[in-house]
Enzyme design. Structure first.
Site, short mmCIF file in Angstrom:
data_model
loop_
_atom_site.label_atom_id
_atom_site.label_comp_id
_atom_site.label_asym_id
_atom_site.label_seq_id
_atom_site.Cartn_x
_atom_site.Cartn_y
_atom_site.Cartn_z
N VAL A 1 21.70 -8.41 12.87
CA VAL A 1 21.92 -7.56 12.52
C VAL A 1 21.35 -6.41 12.46
O VAL A 1 22.00 -5.37 12.37
CB VAL A 1 22.73 -7.59 10.97
N TYR B 1 9.77 -7.97 -6.42
CA TYR B 1 11.02 -8.14 -5.90
C TYR B 1 10.38 -6.32 -4.82
O TYR B 1 11.33 -5.89 -3.90
CB TYR B 1 12.33 -7.83 -7.19
N LYS C 1 18.64 -4.27 -2.71
CA LYS C 1 20.00 -4.21 -3.21
C LYS C 1 20.82 -3.66 -3.52
O LYS C 1 22.15 -3.71 -4.38
CB LYS C 1 19.11 -5.67 -3.98
N LEU D 1 14.17 -20.30 1.67
CA LEU D 1 13.75 -20.20 3.24
C LEU D 1 12.72 -18.56 1.83
O LEU D 1 12.18 -17.87 2.37
CB LEU D 1 13.48 -19.98 4.02
O1 0WD Z 1 16.79 -16.12 -4.95
C1 0WD Z 1 17.63 -16.83 -4.10
N1 0WD Z 1 17.54 -17.14 -2.96
C2 0WD Z 1 18.80 -14.73 -3.95
C3 0WD Z 1 19.07 -15.18 -2.83
C4 0WD Z 1 19.15 -14.86 -4.83
C5 0WD Z 1 20.00 -13.56 -5.09
C6 0WD Z 1 20.32 -13.41 -3.52
N2 0WD Z 1 19.72 -13.47 -2.37
C7 0WD Z 1 20.02 -13.46 -1.49
C8 0WD Z 1 19.49 -12.84 -0.65
O2 0WD Z 1 18.60 -12.01 -0.76
C9 0WD Z 1 20.01 -12.80 0.74
O3 0WD Z 1 20.95 -11.69 0.87
O4 0WD Z 1 21.11 -14.49 -0.84
C10 0WD Z 1 21.06 -14.06 0.33
C11 0WD Z 1 20.36 -15.53 1.22
O5 0WD Z 1 19.55 -15.43 1.15
P1 0WD Z 1 18.94 -17.34 1.06
O6 0WD Z 1 19.92 -17.68 1.13
O7 0WD Z 1 17.67 -17.40 -0.60
O8 0WD Z 1 17.70 -16.80 2.57
P2 0WD Z 1 17.78 -17.88 3.79
O9 0WD Z 1 18.52 -19.43 3.75
O10 0WD Z 1 16.15 -17.88 4.38
O11 0WD Z 1 18.72 -16.65 4.57
C12 0WD Z 1 18.33 -15.48 4.60
C13 0WD Z 1 18.91 -15.72 6.34
C14 0WD Z 1 17.16 -15.84 6.85
O12 0WD Z 1 16.96 -17.11 7.47
P3 0WD Z 1 15.52 -16.64 7.62
O13 0WD Z 1 14.58 -17.24 5.97
O14 0WD Z 1 15.08 -16.90 8.21
O15 0WD Z 1 14.63 -14.90 7.63
O16 0WD Z 1 19.40 -13.79 6.68
C15 0WD Z 1 18.86 -13.77 8.25
C16 0WD Z 1 17.84 -14.96 8.82
O17 0WD Z 1 18.81 -16.44 9.43
N3 0WD Z 1 18.21 -12.94 8.84
C17 0WD Z 1 18.95 -12.07 9.52
N4 0WD Z 1 20.09 -12.93 10.21
C18 0WD Z 1 20.60 -11.33 11.50
N5 0WD Z 1 19.62 -10.56 11.23
C19 0WD Z 1 17.96 -11.18 9.30
C20 0WD Z 1 18.62 -10.14 10.72
N6 0WD Z 1 17.48 -8.95 11.01
N7 0WD Z 1 16.82 -10.98 8.95
C21 0WD Z 1 17.49 -11.59 8.06
#
Ligand code: 0WD
Length: 255
Positions: free
Chosen positions: A65, A155, A162, A194
């Site tokens: 992205v 955070y 956010k 992750l």
């Molecule tokens: O406690 C939590 N886990 C919370 C997460 C609480 C509240 C909100 N969130 C949000 C996160 O901030 C995020 O916006 O939920 C969303 C999803 O997060 P997730 O499911 O906790 O995390 P994860 O499974 O790591 O997915 C996020 C993914 C990245 O994974 P990694 O860990 O490899 O960075 O975002 C993607 C990537 O796959 N990502 C990108 N995708 C496209 N382009 C990029 C990028 N440049 N950077 C990260």
């Protein structure tokens, strides 16, 4: 017949089986949706392909992205495969670990920009392309966190990102409402994924959270998926520009 039969929905942010986006993808599939999923790089592609296969999803496409070109290519490809689309799920965020751990007053210019770019601007960039394919209206959902509104320990720069994301949800909702496109955020409680593993003292946060939340437990990715499906579906037809908390009630509590 599933609630999403015939609906075409793009999901960004499935990195592994712990990802919030994975729970959303499973729930949408169970309701009959047609899905496309994206990966940021080859390492994530390797993990994503078998997961997509497990759900019977064949539209698996690259999209970092941070690149306008990759975003453009993604939508060009989707347009040729699908013609139109109905939903967008943005579940992507990133900040440098150092910038989460450091005192906020020492946040770097580069770190600030990076967090805002990947975690907030990306939703705007995707929305601008997706709207053109949402010819019969649509619904867009992104994932936020309480750190947008409160100063949550560790955070930091991600909280500012956010806040920008939640504000972008309101401006996008105002912009796209006339095309019957709804835009909302789900503010999830902490979940061990992750992305969360980059936040210092996350375990402690989870323990404090469960002790304090009205429902006396931590939030599960499935809880977030449920609310996301509501917002994506016609059940949410009158809801736009909102940030909906799915956090077992934590945010309502005082000290
Ligand atoms: O406690 C939590 N886990 C919370 C997460 C609480 C509240 C909100 N969130 C949000 C996160 O901030 C995020 O916006 O939920 C969303 C999803 O997060 P997730 O499911 O906790 O995390 P994860 O499974 O790591 O997915 C996020 C993914 C990245 O994974 P990694 O860990 O490899 O960075 O975002 C993607 C990537 O796959 N990502 C990108 N995708 C496209 N382009 C990029 C990028 N440049 N950077 C990260």
């Amino acid at each position: 017949m599933g609630m999403f039969e015939g609906k075409k929905i793009l999901i960004l942010g499935v990195a592994n089986k712990k990802s919030i986006a994975w729970a959303v993808a499973q729930a949408l599939k169970n309701e009959g949706a047609t899905l496309a999923m994206t990966y940021m790089n080859e390492a994530i592609e390797k993990r994503l392909r078998p997961l997509a296969e497990e759900l019977g999803v064949t539209d698996v496409l690259p999209c970092d992205v941070q690149s306008d070109e990759e975003i453009d290519n993604l939508f060009t490809e989707l347009e040729s495969r699908w013609g139109t689309m109905d939903g967008l799920v943005h579940s992507v965020a990133f900040a440098d670990k150092d910038d989460l751990a450091k005192p906020f007053s020492e946040a770097s210019r580069e770190g600030f920009k990076l967090a805002l770019d990947i975690s907030a601007y990306s939703f705007v960039a995707l929305a601008g392309r997706a709207k053109k394919l949402m010819k019969d209206g649509g619904s867009m959902v992104t994932m936020s966190y309480l750190g947008a509104e409160r100063a949550v320990d560790n955070y930091n720069v991600m909280g500012v990102a956010k806040a920008a994301l939640e504000s972008s949800v309101r401006y996008l909702a105002a912009d796209l409402g006339s095309q019957n496109i709804r835009v909302n955020a789900v503010s999830a409680g902490p979940i061990k994924t992750l992305a969360a593993s980059g936040i210092p003292q996350f375990k402690q946060l989870l323990a404090n959270f469960a002790a304090k939340a009205p429902l006396q437990r931590n939030t599960e990715a499935e809880d977030v998926a449920g609310a996301t499906l509501f917002l994506l579906s016609s059940l949410g037809s009158g809801v736009t520009g909102e940030t909906t908390y799915v956090d077992c009630g934590f945010n309502i509590m005082g000290v």
